[in-house]
Design a protein around this motif. Structure first.
Motif, short mmCIF file in Angstrom:
data_model
loop_
_atom_site.label_atom_id
_atom_site.label_comp_id
_atom_site.label_asym_id
_atom_site.label_seq_id
_atom_site.Cartn_x
_atom_site.Cartn_y
_atom_site.Cartn_z
N THR A 146 -17.98 -32.18 -60.14
CA THR A 146 -18.27 -33.35 -59.62
C THR A 146 -17.31 -34.34 -59.89
O THR A 146 -16.57 -34.22 -60.74
N ASN A 151 -21.65 -35.67 -64.49
CA ASN A 151 -22.70 -34.95 -63.64
C ASN A 151 -22.29 -33.58 -63.36
O ASN A 151 -23.15 -32.64 -62.75
N GLY A 155 -25.34 -30.85 -62.02
CA GLY A 155 -25.28 -31.72 -61.20
C GLY A 155 -26.64 -32.36 -60.76
O GLY A 155 -26.82 -33.30 -59.70
#
Length: 338
Positions: A146, A151, A155
């Protein structure tokens, strides 16, 4: 549906951050052709899903985009990169996929109440459909790659919107926030990071996405949300029974009186009044059985969403007048007043 009906657990959101393998992250996506290709690739997956509509950010009217933002279906960041971005949104507006925001994809599901598992299952089906056609950027050790390191991994951001008037009024939110932070969770305002908590509304979500499973994240956020609800419930009893109980009742009743009798009502004032009206209903001062209807009323009367209720574009002064009339009529209906 959520098993709670005291208005504390307002809504659930599950968001997944994904990037496509072989393409630069959006912050480095300078080639407009590549950006459009990503939109085309993702939207082609949804051609077989009739209830999704594609919105190009550079082709949607500004007021319509603002209305989608008010309903948390798109982000300010997506609007700012309108030349390269788009969004896929389903018919009942519970599912949205933002394309070329901070990541290539921000997939999210928003539903009422505390329903983290259900929301995750719904957005996972969408994620799986995309993943069967398009290869995501993934590392065996780091998980999903990401744009923001926070993240990495799953995610996954799991969040719950909570209505916490008693904890706020009684001055306990600072300690609640500290306790939550120690658990690796965070508390934000209604519109996410950097926004204020308006109308006693707070968003609780996970901070850690790496080294934990989706199930662990959802379980922790669910557990914390339930504990906060229990704390809020206890504080409401103290608020109602304490020396300040009469003052709180007076504040709630006055809010109802103003909201049902004013000739002009701004969006900001409505948020404040509606929060006190909802608190009055939760404490039994006002005969409103469905307190979630107050939340819905506030959303419908936001500065841009209000145009949909009116069926036309309103000026600022027209909005404030229309809002006053609409809110008065609906609150009276909710309380059975004539």
């Amino acid at each position: 549906m959520s098993e709670f009906n005291d208005g504390t657990l307002v809504s659930t959101r599950i968001r997944l951050a994904r990037n496509l393998e072989g393409y630069p992250f959006p912050s480095h996506l300078k080639d407009e052709k590549q950006a459009k290709e990503i939109i085309r690739l993702v939207s082609s997956v949804f051609n077989r899903l009739d209830d999704f509509r594609l919105y190009y950010m550079d082709g949607i009217p500004q007021d319509a985009a603002n209305s989608l933002k008010e309903n948390h279906l798109i982000s300010p960041a997506l609007m700012e990169s309108k030349r390269h971005s788009a969004a896929l949104i389903n018919e009942d507006m519970s599912l949205s996929v933002m394309i070329n925001e901070e990541d290539h994809l921000r997939e999210q599901c928003i539903i009422k109440g505390l329903q983290l598992k259900r929301a995750y299952d719904k957005i996972s089906k969408i994620d799986n459909k995309i993943g069967r056609t398009i290869k995501f950027a993934y590392d065996e050790q780091l998980g999903y790659l990401t744009a923001c390191p926070t993240n990495l991994g799953t995610g996954l951001r799991a969040s719950v919107m909570l209505f916490l008037p008693a904890l706020t009024i009684n001055g306990n939110m600072r300690e609640v926030v500290r306790s939550i932070s120690r658990l690796g969770l965070t508390v934000r305002g209604v519109y996410g990071e950097g926004s204020e908590a308006e109308g006693y509304m707070y968003q609780v979500s996970n901070e850690v996405t790496l080294g934990v499973s989706e199930e662990e994240i959802i379980s922790q956020v669910d557990e914390v949300a339930r504990k906060i609800r229990a704390l809020e419930s206890a504080e409401r009893e103290r608020l109602k029974a304490g020396a300040s109980g009469l003052a709180v009742k007076d504040k709630c009743m006055r809010a109802y009186g103003v909201a049902t009798n004013c000739a002009v009502l701004s969006s900001g004032e409505l948020v404040t009044l509606a929060a006190d009206v909802k608190l009055g209903a939760c404490l039994g001062f006002l005969p409103i059985s469905d307190v979630t209807a107050v939340d819905d009323l506030v959303l419908r009367m936001r500065p841009y969403s209000i145009n949909s209720s009116a069926g036309k574009k309103l000026s600022v002064s027209e909005r404030d007048t229309y809002r006053a009339e609409y809110v008065s009529a609906h609150l009276k209906r909710l309380t059975g007043a004539k």
